[in-house]
Structure formats: structure tokens, C-alpha cells
Design an enzyme around this catalytic site. Sequence first.
Site, PDB file in Angstrom:
ATOM      1  N   ASN A 125     -14.619  14.033 -16.300  1.00 15.00           N
ATOM      2  CA  ASN A 125     -15.885  14.596 -16.760  1.00 15.00           C
ATOM      3  C   ASN A 125     -15.717  15.794 -17.696  1.00 15.00           C
ATOM      4  OD1 ASN A 125     -18.895  15.370 -16.491  1.00 15.00           O
ATOM      5  ND2 ASN A 125     -17.853  17.150 -15.607  1.00 15.00           N
ATOM      6  N   TYR A 160     -16.683  16.258 -32.127  1.00  9.52           N
ATOM      7  CA  TYR A 160     -17.193  15.789 -30.839  1.00  9.52           C
ATOM      8  C   TYR A 160     -17.445  14.283 -30.848  1.00  9.52           C
ATOM      9  CZ  TYR A 160     -19.976  15.288 -26.629  1.00  9.52           C
ATOM     10  OH  TYR A 160     -20.436  14.870 -25.398  1.00  9.52           O
ATOM     11  N   THR A 200     -28.037  20.696 -20.648  1.00 11.13           N
ATOM     12  CA  THR A 200     -26.848  21.371 -20.138  1.00 11.13           C
ATOM     13  C   THR A 200     -26.525  22.570 -21.038  1.00 11.13           C
ATOM     14  OG1 THR A 200     -25.262  20.116 -21.480  1.00 11.13           O
ATOM     15  CG2 THR A 200     -25.898  19.161 -19.350  1.00 11.13           C
ATOM     16  N   ASP A 229      -6.486  22.540 -14.779  1.00 14.13           N
ATOM     17  CA  ASP A 229      -6.736  22.751 -16.199  1.00 14.13           C
ATOM     18  C   ASP A 229      -6.271  21.468 -16.871  1.00 14.13           C
ATOM     19  OD1 ASP A 229      -6.647  23.304 -18.903  1.00 14.13           O
ATOM     20  OD2 ASP A 229      -5.789  25.297 -18.668  1.00 14.13           O
ATOM     21  N   LYS A 241     -15.350  11.197 -28.649  1.00 13.76           N
ATOM     22  CA  LYS A 241     -15.920  10.279 -27.663  1.00 13.76           C
ATOM     23  C   LYS A 241     -15.698   8.816 -28.077  1.00 13.76           C
ATOM     24  CE  LYS A 241     -17.351  13.348 -24.748  1.00 13.76           C
ATOM     25  NZ  LYS A 241     -16.736  13.466 -23.401  1.00 13.76           N
TER      26      LYS A 241
END
Length: 240
Positions: A87, A163, A198, A60, A167
Site C-alpha cells: 500500500n 506518479y 487523503t 521502510d 502506477k
Amino acid sequence: MHKKTVLITGANKSIGFETARQMGRNGYSVWIGSRDAARGEEAVQLLSAEGVEARPIYIDVTDEASVRQAADRVQTEDGKLDVLINNAGIPGQMVPPSQQSINDIRTIYETNVFAPVLVTQTFLPALKKVGNANIVMVSSGLGSLGWLSDPGNQFYGVNFLGYNSSKTALNAITVALAKELAASGIKVNAADPGYTATDFNGHSGYRTVQQAASGIVWLATLGEKGPTGGFYFDGVVVPW
């Protein structure tokens, strides 16, 4: 000679799973990192049936004790780690920036920003046992300030605060670690998988997981003289 090893976080499905498959086909022994033990075991069974050498490992990435236990296991069983692929990531709320809750942004940063730092720092002793290890941060084109500030870019209108900025932060972390670890022979690069079908986007992406994984695998298998501290999409430099 010992077989080269790779640990991939969030490897039980989607891009992570396909990356594991491609790394295995490249001759690597793959650690399938997953916070769901059952799904990790299932992923290993699928890969093993294809001839890929894979082992499940519970991790985790947001829990320091879990990360340290995973690193201890890798050290005990292999004594080193050739490649680390960060990832695991989450999208968070897909809402206008002014409407996104602070708690949701914090949650995104725990997984997308703080976790890759924690995992990398914890696995460094194993990576330093190798002469030319590779670390890959799975980023996103949505982390490119150059692209997001360009009205002519296809991603200009994808305006998600949590998000996207997570990144961008991950890209900055990539640069910082690359500069420090160059002396140890460790290369650190960020990969943009592209708009891939995805669970993140309800499988609306136009790229396949095979295409997305190929760019990650390219960075993961760079030779000693390969680049470090870069941000790439299918081998092409992406603007910061």
C-alpha cells in the site's frame, strides 16, 4: 487453526489504516507496517481499542535491510503470511511532465515501483507457506493507459508523469508476478482505490477511505478460485 495474517505497508494512516481495520474485522491478525515507529504504535493502539488484533512492524520499503528484518520477524513470530498488501506510496511533484525533475521521478519509482517488488520478493517464502495466499498492489486509475488516453474519461486531464507512470509500471509488475506465482497458489492483483480523500490530494477526493479500502479488502480475501493478474476498481475490471 492459526489465525490468518496480513501485512500492510504504509498502514498507519489513510487508506492503509482503514484497510487494516477492515481486515481485522474480517478476522485477520494485522501487521501494521510503518516507517515511523511511533505512528505505527499509535495505529495499533487505536485498532486494538476496537477489538482488532494488530501488531506494529517497522518497515521502510525503500531500505532492503529494513524489509529483510521485517520479513524475518514475521517468519519468527508467525512462520507464514496469508496476505501481503503493498500500500505504501508517494505522489511526488504535481507539475507538468516537462517540468518534473528526474530526481523526483526516481524518488517516486523507489517507493511506488521498486519497493513493492522488493517487499514481495522478500516475503515470498512466508507467503509460499500458505496454500492460497493473496498479494494486492495498491495501484491507481491514473495508471490505466486506457483511461488516460481517452479524452472522454474523467481522469484524462490528470497528466502527472512520475506518479501516473509509476502506477502503470506497478500494473505490469502485477501481471508478471501473477503469471509466475500462479503455480504456487498465490494470487496477485492490483487495486484502484479511486479518487479518495487523503493527504495525497489535500482531502479533495470524493471517495471515503472506507470505500477505497473495501475494494482492496475484496482482493485480499479472495478464495482459492479467485482471479489473479487483474486490475480492479470495486470489483470491476479496469482497463490496463
